[in-house]
Design an enzyme around this catalytic site. Sequence first.
Site, PDB file in Angstrom:
ATOM      1  CG  ASP A 478      -6.054  -6.756   1.046  1.00 59.50           C
ATOM      2  OD1 ASP A 478      -5.708  -5.565   1.105  1.00 59.50           O
ATOM      3  OD2 ASP A 478      -5.449  -7.614   0.384  1.00 59.50           O
ATOM      4  CG  ASP A 548       1.050  -5.513  -0.927  1.00 57.55           C
ATOM      5  OD1 ASP A 548       0.798  -6.182   0.087  1.00 57.55           O
ATOM      6  OD2 ASP A 548       0.208  -5.286  -1.817  1.00 57.55           O
TER       7      ASP A 548
HETATM    8  C1  DGJ Z   1      -2.959  -7.070  -1.275  1.00 56.98           C
HETATM    9  C2  DGJ Z   1      -2.298  -7.425   0.028  1.00 56.98           C
HETATM   10  O1  DGJ Z   1      -1.544  -6.389   0.501  1.00 56.98           O
HETATM   11  C3  DGJ Z   1      -1.483  -8.691  -0.183  1.00 56.98           C
HETATM   12  O2  DGJ Z   1      -0.783  -9.007   0.988  1.00 56.98           O
HETATM   13  C4  DGJ Z   1      -2.409  -9.799  -0.557  1.00 56.98           C
HETATM   14  O3  DGJ Z   1      -3.289 -10.080   0.499  1.00 56.98           O
HETATM   15  C5  DGJ Z   1      -3.182  -9.420  -1.817  1.00 56.98           C
HETATM   16  N1  DGJ Z   1      -3.820  -8.141  -1.669  1.00 56.98           N
HETATM   17  C6  DGJ Z   1      -4.221 -10.455  -2.122  1.00 56.98           C
HETATM   18  O4  DGJ Z   1      -4.991 -10.094  -3.178  1.00 56.98           O
END
Ligand code: DGJ
Length: 739
Positions: A478, A548
């Site tokens: 990430d 997301d």
């Molecule tokens: C952002 C990501 O896109 C989410 O899927 C998740 O992993 C969160 N970060 C975790 O902090």
Amino acid sequence: MIKFKFYIIFSLLIFSLGETVHAGSEINELKVINLQTEELSMIMTVGKDSTVYFQYFGRKIDDASPYLDKQTYRRIDYGTDPHGYLAAGGRSYREPALRVTHSDGDLNTELAYVTHQQKELTDNNVVQTIITLQDKKLPLVVELIITAYVKENVFTQRVNIINKQNKSVVLHNFYSSYLPIRAKKYYLNSFHGAWAQEMFIEESLLNHGIKSIENKMGVRTTHTENPSFILSLDMPLNENVGDVIGGALAWSGNYKLNFEIDEFDILNITAGINPYASEYRLAPNETFHAPEMIYTYSTSGAGGVSRNLHDWARGYQVYDAQTIRPTLLNSWEGAYFTFNEQTITDMIDDAANMGLEMFVLDDGWFGNKYPRSSSTQGLGDWQVTQDKLPRGIDYLADYAINKGIKFGIWIEPEMVNPKSELAEDHPEWIVKADGRPVPTTRGQWLLDLTNPEVQDFVFEVFDDVMKQSDNISYIKWDANRHVQSVGSAQLTADAQSHFWIKYIQGLYSVYERIRDKYPNILIQACSSGGGRIDYGALKYHQEVWTSDNTDARSRIFIQYGTNMIYPALVTGSHVSAVPNHQTGNITPLKFRFDMAMSGRFGMELQPKDLSEKERAFAKEAIENYNRIRDIIMEGDLYRIISPYEGKGLYAIMYVSKNKKRAVVFDYCFEYQGRTRNSQSIKLKGLNPELDYKVTELNVEKSGFWGNKKVFSGEYLINEGINPQLQKIYDSAVFILEAE
Ligand code: DGJ
């Protein structure tokens, strides 16, 4: 027939070596360089003045010799004929692909042909041409590298810029490619968005002047725009017909794609790393490597462009594209930061029971002095939180293996919370401008990947996490913030402008080391969802976290846009709870499954919250996905109804390469009344001569009159099927199997 006795004609089909001429001298033999794929030509000529002129990109022309004589009737002294690679200086004045201040202060660069070479790379499907150019006055060399992917009808372009002067030169513009196009009208389709709203398509009729697609955020560069486009010539973009160019840049940092229509109505496209605040001092004998710009051209509209790009990406760019991606349960939206060992082992049990193939432990598993109980602390301290997971990652990974599924884990190694041991120990590793406040985003700072020590650290984070268990199969990588208050403690004052480029080069060098040591691990590129969706990242990653936003209705638009350029096998697509944390939409479970199944399928919720009936449905749908997965991952995408048509309907299909199997996804996201619900959707890509059995999936009892009946391909193509989708969030999935 015209005879060209003095001309040498090169074609891709003939291996050829060009002779060397002194840069800038007049050349005796004019040359035409005709780069070809199965259906396309890209043609350049070398003029008498030894300039390489860009002549043509489009449908194949076998005999390119007329270009040696072709007159444009433009005044030569205006310097307006498009070059192979346009440099600032001399007569040229359009947005240059290359702009240099030479070691003696000279602002002009006039590139002349030196030589060119062609060679087959892997098999005879990939042919690379390197055209070497040099400034007429000073030793600055440009290698223009064009790679033709013959069957896929894709060309990639990049340059190496080599400083052979004995002092540094400064590069201001260093685009990967320059591509002039001629048409009557240019309809640019580009992708815009924001966090949780990625890849929305916008079409604009270009007019004179420059339109740019760009990003200046350094990291997390693809939420707002994407370094890709689809350009329709002469008419608005159509899915099935028309001459259309697709382009995408393989770079994860700042990018800029310029579309400049000049006074001759030629569209000049320059594409590459964004020159914004990035003056690059190139030392003597140093080479600047620009990333690859990918182009395709199709005469069958947007659909043809997508299929070409997908084939190319699966064949040559996406890491390990041949391996079928596992289905998974991700812990994030089901548990967030609030879990203990039992929560996780229960989720693993549930994932295994539903027939999923992997469990992924997301954020929240690390940090002891500052446990990662929220996004405000612990980032950077990659030791498992003892209180939360006393038996460690190894225990959880083994637990998953014993349940018959794989195990994956989340990291965000480029970042650090101010409240962390890492920030206390290494304040010099943080991206910041000396003497200015260091802003946080999502409560975190960015580590300075231009620094080799930080590169080592990031590699070790990955390596150490992998060492926690032999049973880790997947890493979700990430990156949840971008660059602000740019500055590096280890770059000298005159090299601060190198930051943007060196950051991504540092990142790629870490990826290279990781891939050397861990060739088989699955790595997902996530950056607050779709902040790192580009072909540069995909060279090292098997997939991306598409967004997301897991809401199924939103995903219609997000995945429609993303799959215009990137193939379905890279697009992580999960079923989440309703209402989820993004949109509040209440979509039925079936609609959510039907949507998530059109990409790399996963789930992202607390399975305990599902009723028995819902679990039974999930189990069956996952079995169905396993039946159609290879068609989605390896097949050809045909878009049937665009969600942008405004009818509240969306339909796509995937067809296996041998055309014997296909899967159709059909969705209704607005009430259809009584009028539209019985309209047929005409299927595409099938073999008209085969007979297909049509079976509806994810239903106890199909409402479609033709369920389980056999239809001729001819019927399905010309008449289609008419599932009754009338109410909001009605949806249907069909598998078609040739008898
Ligand atoms: C952002 C990501 O896109 C989410 O899927 C998740 O992993 C969160 N970060 C975790 O902090």
